[in-house]
Each structure stands twice: as C-alpha cells, then as structure tokens.
Design a protein around this motif. Sequence first.
Motif, short mmCIF file in Angstrom:
data_model
loop_
_atom_site.label_atom_id
_atom_site.label_comp_id
_atom_site.label_asym_id
_atom_site.label_seq_id
_atom_site.Cartn_x
_atom_site.Cartn_y
_atom_site.Cartn_z
N PRO A 161 52.55 46.49 41.72
CA PRO A 161 53.92 46.92 41.40
C PRO A 161 53.98 48.14 40.49
N ASP A 162 52.99 48.29 39.59
CA ASP A 162 52.87 49.51 38.77
C ASP A 162 51.79 50.38 39.38
N TRP A 163 52.10 50.94 40.54
CA TRP A 163 51.06 51.59 41.35
C TRP A 163 50.51 52.85 40.70
N GLU A 164 51.35 53.69 40.14
CA GLU A 164 50.89 55.00 39.70
C GLU A 164 49.82 54.93 38.62
N PRO A 165 49.94 54.06 37.59
CA PRO A 165 48.84 53.95 36.63
C PRO A 165 47.53 53.50 37.27
N HIS A 217 45.36 46.17 31.11
CA HIS A 217 46.13 45.16 31.82
C HIS A 217 46.49 45.69 33.20
N LYS A 218 46.62 44.77 34.14
CA LYS A 218 46.97 45.16 35.49
C LYS A 218 47.88 44.09 36.10
N LEU A 219 48.96 44.55 36.69
CA LEU A 219 49.94 43.66 37.33
C LEU A 219 49.70 43.66 38.83
N ILE A 220 49.58 42.46 39.39
CA ILE A 220 49.32 42.30 40.82
C ILE A 220 50.36 41.36 41.41
N HIS A 221 50.83 41.69 42.59
CA HIS A 221 51.74 40.79 43.32
C HIS A 221 50.94 40.11 44.42
N GLU A 229 49.90 38.89 35.82
CA GLU A 229 49.48 39.95 34.90
C GLU A 229 48.12 39.59 34.33
N PHE A 230 47.13 40.38 34.70
CA PHE A 230 45.76 40.17 34.26
C PHE A 230 45.41 41.13 33.12
N GLY A 231 44.47 40.74 32.29
CA GLY A 231 43.70 41.68 31.51
C GLY A 231 42.48 42.03 32.35
N TYR A 232 41.79 43.10 32.01
CA TYR A 232 40.56 43.39 32.72
C TYR A 232 39.56 44.07 31.79
#
Length: 272
Positions: A161-165, A217-221, A229-232
């Motif tokens: 969902p937050d593709w650009e970053p 952090h990374k948001l995945i659908h 919402e993951f940390g990585y």
Amino acid sequence: MSSPALGEFLRTRRARIQPAAVGLSEYGRRRMVGLRREEVAQLAGMSVDYYTRLERGRDEDFPDSVLDSVARALRLDAAERDHFYTLVRPADPDYNYCPTVRPGTRLLLDSIATPAFVLGRHMEVLAWNAMGDKIFDFAADPEGNLARFTVLHPDAGVFYPDWEPVAAETAAYLRRQVARRPRDRRLTSLIDDLIAGNPVFHRIWSIQSATRNSHGHKLIHHPVVGRIEFGYETLDLPDDQDQVLVVYTVDPNSAASEAIDALRARELVGAH
C-alpha cells in the motif's frame, strides 16, 4: 577502474549544495544549480583538474585522503560515503557469482517463525522459510525476483500500500550492487528493464539515493488476512557477500502477530 556512474553521483551531490551554504561567495552568471567543479575542488583543497579527473571516472588510484576531502566537501553522509568509495573502487569484474545458499543458512531460515528469505545480488529470491512463502507466495515462482515484482507487477501497488518507499528501497539496493559490480550485465539489464517499464521508478532511480535501509517498517496487504505492518531487519551473510538475509518481525500481541498466527493456523488445518 572507476564506474561510469561515479560522475553522475558526484554531479547530483554538487547540485544539492548552494555556495552560500558552505561559505562561498556566488560570483559570475550561474547557469547551474549547486556547486561548480572548481568550487568543490576549492573546498576539498585540490586542483580543478584533479577533481575533474575524479568526476570523469579516470582510471587512477585516488588516495583515501583525496576521497575523504571530497566526501567532506560534498557533505556526504555515511551511506553516501560508502557508495562513493565503492564507485571509485568497484570490485573485481571477474568475480565469479555463484548464488548458492549454504545449508546452515537454510537451517537458520527454517528456525525463524516470522517471514524470512535470502536475496541475491540481483534481488533474486534464493531461499525462504514457510512463513515467507505464506506472505509472498515464493513457491509459485521459485526463480522470482523481488525487484521485478515490486516495480513491474501490476498488483505490486496493492500488495505494498505504501509502494513508493518500497520502490525507493529497491532502487537503493540495486544502486549499491551496480556500484560494486558495474560490469555485471545481468544487473544492468535488470535495471534497464525496471526503468523502461515504470516511469515512476525511472524518476526514483534518477534521484541517485545511496541510503541503506537495513531496518525499518513495511506495510503489506495480504489477500487472506489483510493489512500487516511488519518490522524488518536486513543482515549481510558472512562469507556470502552477495547475499542478504531479510527477516520480518512482529510485536507480540499486535494485530500483525495475530495475522501471522491466523496464517499459521490455516497451514496446520490444511496439513490435516
């Protein structure tokens, strides 16, 4: 031998600094934004000719003191400085790239409860654990490439969902790799495909970011459990300089942890 990308990188770093910001008086008619070559040379304490040879990627052995002076003059941060050094002194072009994941690394992957996978030099997915497959469906494309998915797949904007970053992180990863291996034709071909296939990624690539996103952090659908919402954490693997281990993390008792538990429960149900 210096990379052709060196001049482009240095020009973008010159362009972001105004003379007044570094104590220089602006003189003459300026047809460009940022510092001129002679101004960088002045700040770095060297001749204009010597700095120009560096920026043009001449095949010379520039000492650390020169590179340090240029890095200070251009106000490079730690990641940019590392990238600069790598561009000046790329790795041996004859390095034999053999993307084989060690058995110990595979055992490590299997011991991790959250999504985890290993990426190679070209962002190819070399290995993954069970939960990594549940999130990314790696097994459906065992020779898949995370950069191609992120930039070119029509559903990438839904999955991220937050593709650009995420695309910016992809560009930074590939830029570090091409700085280290500028003669890797597979790598440069991949980058050409990504730039040609997505105009937004083309713009992101042109920014010349050298940031290293080793954690965040990374948001995945996810199609089954929705948004997670993951940390990585991204870790270099010892003795495997072209591989990184990516581990996604979740806070206990969080919505992300519940989503992971739900996926794990579906896996257990499916096994019976």
